[in-house]
Design a protein around this motif. Sequence first.
Motif, PDB file in Angstrom:
ATOM      1  N   ALA A   1       0.835  -1.209   0.000  1.00  0.00           N
ATOM      2  CA  ALA A   1       0.000   0.000   0.000  1.00  0.00           C
ATOM      3  C   ALA A   1       0.867   1.256   0.000  1.00  0.00           C
ATOM      4  O   ALA A   1       0.584   2.224  -0.714  1.00  0.00           O
ATOM      5  CB  ALA A   1      -0.921  -0.009   1.213  1.00  0.00           C
ATOM      6  N   ILE A   2       1.932   1.244   0.803  1.00  0.00           N
ATOM      7  CA  ILE A   2       2.830   2.399   0.879  1.00  0.00           C
ATOM      8  C   ILE A   2       3.505   2.646  -0.464  1.00  0.00           C
ATOM      9  O   ILE A   2       3.608   3.783  -0.932  1.00  0.00           O
ATOM     10  CB  ILE A   2       3.887   2.187   1.984  1.00  0.00           C
ATOM     11  N   ASN A   3       3.956   1.572  -1.117  1.00  0.00           N
ATOM     12  CA  ASN A   3       4.650   1.720  -2.401  1.00  0.00           C
ATOM     13  C   ASN A   3       3.720   2.207  -3.510  1.00  0.00           C
ATOM     14  O   ASN A   3       4.147   2.916  -4.417  1.00  0.00           O
ATOM     15  CB  ASN A   3       5.281   0.388  -2.808  1.00  0.00           C
ATOM     16  N   ARG A   4       2.460   1.835  -3.425  1.00  0.00           N
ATOM     17  CA  ARG A   4       1.496   2.232  -4.450  1.00  0.00           C
ATOM     18  C   ARG A   4       0.883   3.604  -4.163  1.00  0.00           C
ATOM     19  O   ARG A   4       0.345   4.237  -5.067  1.00  0.00           O
ATOM     20  CB  ARG A   4       0.362   1.206  -4.545  1.00  0.00           C
ATOM     21  N   TYR A   5       0.951   4.035  -2.924  1.00  0.00           N
ATOM     22  CA  TYR A   5       0.170   5.201  -2.511  1.00  0.00           C
ATOM     23  C   TYR A   5       0.570   6.482  -3.222  1.00  0.00           C
ATOM     24  O   TYR A   5      -0.260   7.335  -3.464  1.00  0.00           O
ATOM     25  CB  TYR A   5       0.295   5.391  -0.998  1.00  0.00           C
ATOM     26  N   GLU A   6       1.811   6.621  -3.587  1.00  0.00           N
ATOM     27  CA  GLU A   6       2.248   7.846  -4.265  1.00  0.00           C
ATOM     28  C   GLU A   6       1.540   8.035  -5.603  1.00  0.00           C
ATOM     29  O   GLU A   6       1.476   9.134  -6.122  1.00  0.00           O
ATOM     30  CB  GLU A   6       3.761   7.826  -4.465  1.00  0.00           C
ATOM     31  N   GLU A   7       0.981   6.938  -6.125  1.00  0.00           N
ATOM     32  CA  GLU A   7       0.293   7.002  -7.410  1.00  0.00           C
ATOM     33  C   GLU A   7      -1.212   7.198  -7.218  1.00  0.00           C
ATOM     34  O   GLU A   7      -1.965   7.233  -8.174  1.00  0.00           O
ATOM     35  CB  GLU A   7       0.552   5.725  -8.207  1.00  0.00           C
ATOM     36  N   THR A   8      -1.658   7.284  -5.975  1.00  0.00           N
ATOM     37  CA  THR A   8      -3.098   7.342  -5.707  1.00  0.00           C
ATOM     38  C   THR A   8      -3.462   8.676  -5.099  1.00  0.00           C
ATOM     39  O   THR A   8      -3.952   8.758  -3.985  1.00  0.00           O
ATOM     40  CB  THR A   8      -3.513   6.191  -4.765  1.00  0.00           C
ATOM     41  N   HIS A   9      -3.206   9.729  -5.812  1.00  0.00           N
ATOM     42  CA  HIS A   9      -3.453  11.082  -5.310  1.00  0.00           C
ATOM     43  C   HIS A   9      -4.911  11.253  -4.897  1.00  0.00           C
ATOM     44  O   HIS A   9      -5.814  10.928  -5.640  1.00  0.00           O
ATOM     45  CB  HIS A   9      -3.087  12.105  -6.381  1.00  0.00           C
ATOM     46  N   GLY A  10      -5.105  11.792  -3.708  1.00  0.00           N
ATOM     47  CA  GLY A  10      -6.457  12.076  -3.241  1.00  0.00           C
ATOM     48  C   GLY A  10      -7.058  10.971  -2.399  1.00  0.00           C
ATOM     49  O   GLY A  10      -8.046  11.195  -1.713  1.00  0.00           O
ATOM     50  N   ALA A  11      -6.521   9.769  -2.459  1.00  0.00           N
ATOM     51  CA  ALA A  11      -7.078   8.677  -1.672  1.00  0.00           C
ATOM     52  C   ALA A  11      -6.652   8.811  -0.215  1.00  0.00           C
ATOM     53  O   ALA A  11      -5.552   9.265   0.087  1.00  0.00           O
ATOM     54  CB  ALA A  11      -6.599   7.336  -2.217  1.00  0.00           C
ATOM     55  N   GLN A  12      -7.528   8.423   0.696  1.00  0.00           N
ATOM     56  CA  GLN A  12      -7.159   8.386   2.106  1.00  0.00           C
ATOM     57  C   GLN A  12      -6.298   7.154   2.321  1.00  0.00           C
ATOM     58  O   GLN A  12      -6.732   6.037   2.042  1.00  0.00           O
ATOM     59  CB  GLN A  12      -8.407   8.327   2.976  1.00  0.00           C
ATOM     60  N   PHE A  13      -5.095   7.340   2.832  1.00  0.00           N
ATOM     61  CA  PHE A  13      -4.154   6.223   2.905  1.00  0.00           C
ATOM     62  C   PHE A  13      -4.681   5.071   3.736  1.00  0.00           C
ATOM     63  O   PHE A  13      -4.588   3.908   3.336  1.00  0.00           O
ATOM     64  CB  PHE A  13      -2.806   6.686   3.472  1.00  0.00           C
ATOM     65  N   GLU A  14      -5.227   5.350   4.918  1.00  0.00           N
ATOM     66  CA  GLU A  14      -5.633   4.254   5.794  1.00  0.00           C
ATOM     67  C   GLU A  14      -6.733   3.406   5.160  1.00  0.00           C
ATOM     68  O   GLU A  14      -6.721   2.180   5.273  1.00  0.00           O
ATOM     69  CB  GLU A  14      -6.100   4.786   7.155  1.00  0.00           C
ATOM     70  N   THR A  15      -7.675   4.047   4.476  1.00  0.00           N
ATOM     71  CA  THR A  15      -8.735   3.299   3.792  1.00  0.00           C
ATOM     72  C   THR A  15      -8.137   2.367   2.750  1.00  0.00           C
ATOM     73  O   THR A  15      -8.503   1.191   2.649  1.00  0.00           O
ATOM     74  CB  THR A  15      -9.722   4.265   3.114  1.00  0.00           C
ATOM     75  N   TYR A  16      -7.202   2.893   1.985  1.00  0.00           N
ATOM     76  CA  TYR A  16      -6.524   2.114   0.952  1.00  0.00           C
ATOM     77  C   TYR A  16      -5.699   0.991   1.582  1.00  0.00           C
ATOM     78  O   TYR A  16      -5.734  -0.165   1.129  1.00  0.00           O
ATOM     79  CB  TYR A  16      -5.644   3.049   0.129  1.00  0.00           C
ATOM     80  N   ALA A  17      -4.987   1.318   2.663  1.00  0.00           N
ATOM     81  CA  ALA A  17      -4.105   0.347   3.300  1.00  0.00           C
ATOM     82  C   ALA A  17      -4.885  -0.817   3.904  1.00  0.00           C
ATOM     83  O   ALA A  17      -4.454  -1.969   3.823  1.00  0.00           O
ATOM     84  CB  ALA A  17      -3.273   1.033   4.384  1.00  0.00           C
ATOM     85  N   VAL A  18      -6.030  -0.525   4.514  1.00  0.00           N
ATOM     86  CA  VAL A  18      -6.832  -1.587   5.132  1.00  0.00           C
ATOM     87  C   VAL A  18      -7.189  -2.655   4.106  1.00  0.00           C
ATOM     88  O   VAL A  18      -7.089  -3.857   4.374  1.00  0.00           O
ATOM     89  CB  VAL A  18      -8.111  -1.003   5.775  1.00  0.00           C
ATOM     90  N   LEU A  19      -7.601  -2.228   2.922  1.00  0.00           N
ATOM     91  CA  LEU A  19      -7.960  -3.187   1.879  1.00  0.00           C
ATOM     92  C   LEU A  19      -6.758  -3.996   1.431  1.00  0.00           C
ATOM     93  O   LEU A  19      -6.853  -5.212   1.206  1.00  0.00           O
ATOM     94  CB  LEU A  19      -8.592  -2.449   0.697  1.00  0.00           C
ATOM     95  N   ARG A  20      -5.607  -3.348   1.301  1.00  0.00           N
ATOM     96  CA  ARG A  20      -4.392  -4.062   0.895  1.00  0.00           C
ATOM     97  C   ARG A  20      -3.930  -5.033   1.983  1.00  0.00           C
ATOM     98  O   ARG A  20      -3.498  -6.153   1.702  1.00  0.00           O
ATOM     99  CB  ARG A  20      -3.277  -3.050   0.602  1.00  0.00           C
ATOM    100  N   ILE A  21      -4.015  -4.608   3.241  1.00  0.00           N
ATOM    101  CA  ILE A  21      -3.582  -5.453   4.361  1.00  0.00           C
ATOM    102  C   ILE A  21      -4.470  -6.684   4.466  1.00  0.00           C
ATOM    103  O   ILE A  21      -3.989  -7.820   4.579  1.00  0.00           O
ATOM    104  CB  ILE A  21      -3.608  -4.647   5.679  1.00  0.00           C
ATOM    105  N   ARG A  22      -5.780  -6.470   4.452  1.00  0.00           N
ATOM    106  CA  ARG A  22      -6.697  -7.606   4.534  1.00  0.00           C
ATOM    107  C   ARG A  22      -6.527  -8.545   3.340  1.00  0.00           C
ATOM    108  O   ARG A  22      -6.568  -9.760   3.476  1.00  0.00           O
ATOM    109  CB  ARG A  22      -8.134  -7.106   4.602  1.00  0.00           C
ATOM    110  N   GLY A  23      -6.334  -7.956   2.165  1.00  0.00           N
ATOM    111  CA  GLY A  23      -6.137  -8.778   0.983  1.00  0.00           C
ATOM    112  C   GLY A  23      -4.903  -9.657   1.105  1.00  0.00           C
ATOM    113  O   GLY A  23      -4.924 -10.834   0.736  1.00  0.00           O
ATOM    114  N   ALA A  24      -3.812  -9.095   1.645  1.00  0.00           N
ATOM    115  CA  ALA A  24      -2.579  -9.862   1.825  1.00  0.00           C
ATOM    116  C   ALA A  24      -2.774 -10.980   2.838  1.00  0.00           C
ATOM    117  O   ALA A  24      -2.256 -12.092   2.672  1.00  0.00           O
ATOM    118  CB  ALA A  24      -1.451  -8.935   2.273  1.00  0.00           C
ATOM    119  N   MET A  25      -3.528 -10.704   3.898  1.00  0.00           N
ATOM    120  CA  MET A  25      -3.808 -11.737   4.910  1.00  0.00           C
ATOM    121  C   MET A  25      -4.627 -12.872   4.312  1.00  0.00           C
ATOM    122  O   MET A  25      -4.347 -14.050   4.558  1.00  0.00           O
ATOM    123  CB  MET A  25      -4.538 -11.123   6.100  1.00  0.00           C
ATOM    124  N   LEU A  26      -5.633 -12.526   3.519  1.00  0.00           N
ATOM    125  CA  LEU A  26      -6.461 -13.550   2.891  1.00  0.00           C
ATOM    126  C   LEU A  26      -5.660 -14.358   1.877  1.00  0.00           C
ATOM    127  O   LEU A  26      -5.840 -15.575   1.762  1.00  0.00           O
ATOM    128  CB  LEU A  26      -7.673 -12.902   2.219  1.00  0.00           C
TER     129      LEU A  26
END
Length: 243
Positions: free
Chosen positions: A52-77
């Motif tokens: 999520a951190i590596n991709r975030y610079e390309e996601t202007h305007g997105a709230q980082f934590e919202t984006y990160a939660v989806l990436r974190i859960r996806g990695a766990m699954l």
Amino acid sequence: MYTVKGKANKDQLLTVHIPLVKRLAHHMKAKLPPSVEVDDLVQAGMIGLLDAINRYEETHGAQFETYAVLRIRGAMLDELRTSDWLPRSMRQNMRKIETAMSTLQQRLGHPPTESEVAKLLKVSLTEYQDMLSDGGGHQLLYYEDFHDAEGSDGFLDRHCIDEGGDPLRALLETDFRQSVINAIEALPPREKILMGLYYEEELNLKEIGAVMGVSESRVSQLHTQAVARLRASLRETAWTGPA
């Protein structure tokens, strides 16, 4: 947490969000068999956070934590499936249950009972309830639900690169939010109460069992069944992808 050039400071983002990874891991662990190690979930979640951190610079305007939660859960699954904690056979069984529920709902005009679902699946009631128990980690939305069937970037990635792109907000501003509300309202009373206790009151399965007068394992079965009903309903809106 930004440099003078306005870019996110990756080290600071990592440090600040480590507790988020641990919190998500423990929350997911509560729904899984005892054999699942929370440390494995944390390790996988850290990979998701780094992604999520590596991709975030390309996601202007997105709230980082919202984006990160989806990436974190996806990695766990992904880790759970790779380790066979959520085997493909379980996902296939849950898909069969969802399909049976959808078929019976249309045929009967009301949420089918456990016995009706078991009969359509040609299994005994006990076998059906065992399938629910095995599907204890089933969730309303999976990370891959946001991706196109062809494997290209899907809903999540497209909305995160848009101006002001926030995947959660994008969902809530569409018919998806109302579809979820309608699906919950259509649940049988007992399951609707259970979902309220779990997601609104934030009671654990043992506490819900005490309130409802059933065992913790029975609460787990009913929760899995309620999630299957919701997915069956939402699938018709084309928001959820293949299980």
